[in-house]
Design an enzyme around this catalytic site. Sequence first.
Site, PDB file in Angstrom:
ATOM      1  N   HIS A 311      -5.264  12.741 -40.842  1.00 42.23           N
ATOM      2  CA  HIS A 311      -5.472  12.670 -39.390  1.00 42.23           C
ATOM      3  C   HIS A 311      -6.203  13.932 -38.954  1.00 42.23           C
ATOM      4  O   HIS A 311      -5.966  15.012 -39.497  1.00 42.23           O
ATOM      5  CB  HIS A 311      -4.110  12.595 -38.668  1.00 42.23           C
ATOM      6  CG  HIS A 311      -4.214  12.090 -37.267  1.00 42.23           C
ATOM      7  ND1 HIS A 311      -4.548  12.894 -36.217  1.00 42.23           N
ATOM      8  CD2 HIS A 311      -4.049  10.847 -36.760  1.00 42.23           C
ATOM      9  CE1 HIS A 311      -4.567  12.177 -35.107  1.00 42.23           C
ATOM     10  NE2 HIS A 311      -4.268  10.932 -35.402  1.00 42.23           N
ATOM     11  N   ASP A 369      -1.076   4.190 -38.876  1.00 44.49           N
ATOM     12  CA  ASP A 369      -1.578   2.928 -39.442  1.00 44.49           C
ATOM     13  C   ASP A 369      -0.991   2.582 -40.797  1.00 44.49           C
ATOM     14  O   ASP A 369      -1.208   1.476 -41.287  1.00 44.49           O
ATOM     15  CB  ASP A 369      -3.105   3.013 -39.571  1.00 44.49           C
ATOM     16  CG  ASP A 369      -3.757   3.076 -38.212  1.00 44.49           C
ATOM     17  OD1 ASP A 369      -4.456   4.066 -37.928  1.00 44.49           O
ATOM     18  OD2 ASP A 369      -3.518   2.147 -37.422  1.00 44.49           O
TER      19      ASP A 369
HETATM   20  C1  SDX Z   1      -6.105   6.736 -36.011  1.00 43.63           C
HETATM   21  O1  SDX Z   1      -7.635  10.638 -33.379  1.00 43.63           O
HETATM   22  C2  SDX Z   1      -6.550   9.913 -33.232  1.00 43.63           C
HETATM   23  O2  SDX Z   1      -5.614  10.290 -32.569  1.00 43.63           O
HETATM   24  C3  SDX Z   1      -6.571   8.559 -33.935  1.00 43.63           C
HETATM   25  C4  SDX Z   1      -5.274   7.761 -33.902  1.00 43.63           C
HETATM   26  C5  SDX Z   1      -4.955   7.305 -32.502  1.00 43.63           C
HETATM   27  O3  SDX Z   1      -3.776   7.010 -32.242  1.00 43.63           O
HETATM   28  O4  SDX Z   1      -5.900   7.131 -31.707  1.00 43.63           O
HETATM   29  O5  SDX Z   1      -4.204   8.537 -34.380  1.00 43.63           O
HETATM   30  C6  SDX Z   1      -5.385   6.499 -34.746  1.00 43.63           C
HETATM   31  O6  SDX Z   1      -7.289   6.562 -36.043  1.00 43.63           O
HETATM   32  C7  SDX Z   1      -5.337   7.251 -37.201  1.00 43.63           C
HETATM   33  C8  SDX Z   1      -6.266   7.561 -38.428  1.00 43.63           C
HETATM   34  C9  SDX Z   1      -6.515   6.248 -39.140  1.00 43.63           C
HETATM   35  N1  SDX Z   1      -7.536   6.413 -40.179  1.00 43.63           N
HETATM   36  C10 SDX Z   1      -7.213   6.341 -41.493  1.00 43.63           C
HETATM   37  O7  SDX Z   1      -6.071   6.211 -41.913  1.00 43.63           O
HETATM   38  C11 SDX Z   1      -8.409   6.379 -42.424  1.00 43.63           C
HETATM   39  C12 SDX Z   1      -8.132   7.353 -43.566  1.00 43.63           C
HETATM   40  N2  SDX Z   1      -8.105   8.692 -42.994  1.00 43.63           N
HETATM   41  C13 SDX Z   1      -9.333   9.450 -43.054  1.00 43.63           C
HETATM   42  O8  SDX Z   1     -10.521   8.774 -43.068  1.00 43.63           O
HETATM   43  C14 SDX Z   1      -9.266  10.773 -42.313  1.00 43.63           C
HETATM   44  O9  SDX Z   1      -8.074  11.347 -42.618  1.00 43.63           O
HETATM   45  C15 SDX Z   1      -9.459  10.766 -40.809  1.00 43.63           C
HETATM   46  C16 SDX Z   1     -10.710  10.071 -40.405  1.00 43.63           C
HETATM   47  C17 SDX Z   1      -8.301  10.116 -40.126  1.00 43.63           C
HETATM   48  C18 SDX Z   1      -9.524  12.227 -40.368  1.00 43.63           C
HETATM   49  O10 SDX Z   1     -10.647  12.756 -40.963  1.00 43.63           O
HETATM   50  P1  SDX Z   1     -11.062  14.290 -40.741  1.00 43.63           P
HETATM   51  O11 SDX Z   1     -10.103  15.023 -39.886  1.00 43.63           O
HETATM   52  O12 SDX Z   1     -12.485  14.307 -40.343  1.00 43.63           O
HETATM   53  O13 SDX Z   1     -10.832  14.892 -42.175  1.00 43.63           O
HETATM   54  P2  SDX Z   1     -11.976  15.061 -43.212  1.00 43.63           P
HETATM   55  O14 SDX Z   1     -12.684  13.757 -43.382  1.00 43.63           O
HETATM   56  O15 SDX Z   1     -12.755  16.269 -42.829  1.00 43.63           O
HETATM   57  O16 SDX Z   1     -11.142  15.340 -44.546  1.00 43.63           O
HETATM   58  C19 SDX Z   1     -10.710  16.633 -44.881  1.00 43.63           C
HETATM   59  C20 SDX Z   1     -10.439  16.545 -46.376  1.00 43.63           C
HETATM   60  C21 SDX Z   1     -11.647  16.005 -47.160  1.00 43.63           C
HETATM   61  O17 SDX Z   1     -11.544  16.497 -48.491  1.00 43.63           O
HETATM   62  P3  SDX Z   1     -12.496  17.786 -48.921  1.00 43.63           P
HETATM   63  O18 SDX Z   1     -13.906  17.411 -48.562  1.00 43.63           O
HETATM   64  O19 SDX Z   1     -11.964  18.936 -48.096  1.00 43.63           O
HETATM   65  O20 SDX Z   1     -12.254  17.938 -50.389  1.00 43.63           O
HETATM   66  O21 SDX Z   1      -9.390  15.589 -46.618  1.00 43.63           O
HETATM   67  C22 SDX Z   1      -9.883  14.496 -47.357  1.00 43.63           C
HETATM   68  C23 SDX Z   1     -11.398  14.524 -47.210  1.00 43.63           C
HETATM   69  O22 SDX Z   1     -12.021  13.911 -48.333  1.00 43.63           O
HETATM   70  N3  SDX Z   1      -9.302  13.295 -46.756  1.00 43.63           N
HETATM   71  C24 SDX Z   1      -8.839  12.270 -47.458  1.00 43.63           C
HETATM   72  C25 SDX Z   1      -8.323  11.384 -46.503  1.00 43.63           C
HETATM   73  N4  SDX Z   1      -8.491  11.888 -45.262  1.00 43.63           N
HETATM   74  C26 SDX Z   1      -9.094  13.076 -45.421  1.00 43.63           C
HETATM   75  N5  SDX Z   1      -8.827  12.025 -48.797  1.00 43.63           N
HETATM   76  C27 SDX Z   1      -8.265  10.852 -49.167  1.00 43.63           C
HETATM   77  N6  SDX Z   1      -7.737   9.960 -48.316  1.00 43.63           N
HETATM   78  C28 SDX Z   1      -7.743  10.175 -46.982  1.00 43.63           C
HETATM   79  N7  SDX Z   1      -7.238   9.292 -46.144  1.00 43.63           N
END
Ligand code: SDX
Length: 434
Positions: A311, A369
Amino acid sequence: MSGKDPNSITITVEGSNRSASLPVLSGTIGPSVVDIRKLYNQLGMFTYDPGYGGTAACESKITYIDGDAGILLYRGYPIEQLAEQSTFLETAHLLLNGELPNEMQKHEFEMGVMRHTMVHEQLRQFYNGFRRDAHPMALMCGVAGALSAFYHDSLDINDPESRRINAFRLIAKMPTIAAWAHKYNIGQPFMYPRNDLDYAANFLYMFHAVPAETYHSNPVLARAMDLILILHADHEQNASTSTVRLAGSTGANPFACIAAGIASLWGPAHGGANEAVLKMLGEIGHKDNIPDFIAKVKDKHSHARLMGFGHRVYKNYDPRAKIMQRTCHEVLAELGIKDDPLLDLAVELEHIALHDPYFVERKLYPNVDFYSGIILKAMGFPTSMFTAIFAVARTVGWVSQWREMIEDPEVRIGRPRQLYTGPTQRDYVPIDRR
Ligand code: SDX
């Protein structure tokens, strides 16, 4: 940057005598903010923050999140207490109006919503323009946007009465629009809303009932649905809420703004994640395959993500996920589902991930989720409906945030700037010389 005066900071450009003094604004709780509105005038520079991870785009009194502590407050009330003791419509009143209603206010608000649950009969025709297999979110985007073609009497966003009635219309009609999207998908007749049922029970009725049979509402499932709606109602300046605010800042009507929010929520990184979680669990298939899947997630070239994890704000367990996991067990027990392979797989996947340094180092925890899809599937919803249900709930947050923005005397059209790295100016080259 130095901050002698706690109410301001000074930014000095290295190697020059240029500096800017910027005010620091503090809220009631949470981080203070540096007011950069005069930065360009003082230094000729913009700030740079793709994804707005470190930017406060507005002032708001509605929802507060502490991502490190895993705290979520709706108008100051902890989500755990609202989930336990409130109802979705009472929470909607709180988010919209700032206070929990008394008995009379609660009754009036509920009546106000229930009086608007039906949609214009001609709106039904809009569904016929779609393929039967259209995704429910495509149907909701289209039909919600079309609402502005039916309510010319209340498109004046500066009229408080228009804003009030449109809040009722949007909150009341979204379940009908969502349930009819499902009925359209499966070729069953649309069920008209029943105002003798409460909000969540009415949604389940429109979704599950058929004219040929008597429908019996299950209070445990209705309560579970009401709880799911509470948990998804609002969440500060998330992507879809920011979309609604940006669209609203241009003066667009609320129906168009909510349609924009629905479109934004659809993405798998946002509200589409609940559907993506079920797809992911289906692909993993069995606990024995979890290590291979985790390895794939860690492989940057695979672009695989652990959906329902991570998140932008929560760097701790999403408080909603905890409540959702508990509700999962309650719903499965009510449905007599002893061991749901999907839930068993999700619990094992969560256990492994929470002990894996890759996820621990990146502070990746289950979000709202991760478990919601398992509950919704057990309640008989197809995965394609999961995000539509999220949209039904989040309509309350979108409308509340939209109204807060419209009523803000300082509201201005949203217009971010950029760091330009394209070609410098050059002259046109006729085609015979290219
Ligand atoms: C919702 O914003 C809100 O409040 C949203 C929400 C709401 O109520 O409105 O809470 C609802 O959207 C919840 C989130 C649902 N999405 C997912 O579950 C999809 C999977 N999650 C990711 O795609 C991700 O965690 C996000 C999009 C939710 C957040 O992404 P960020 O903050 O931009 O984090 P990032 O992409 O910069 O990741 C940081 C690191 C990276 O690794 P490095 O490059 O540092 O090595 O964490 C890793 C990412 O690759 N990473 C994950 C991951 N999420 C982040 N690796 C594996 N699986 C994941 N889910």
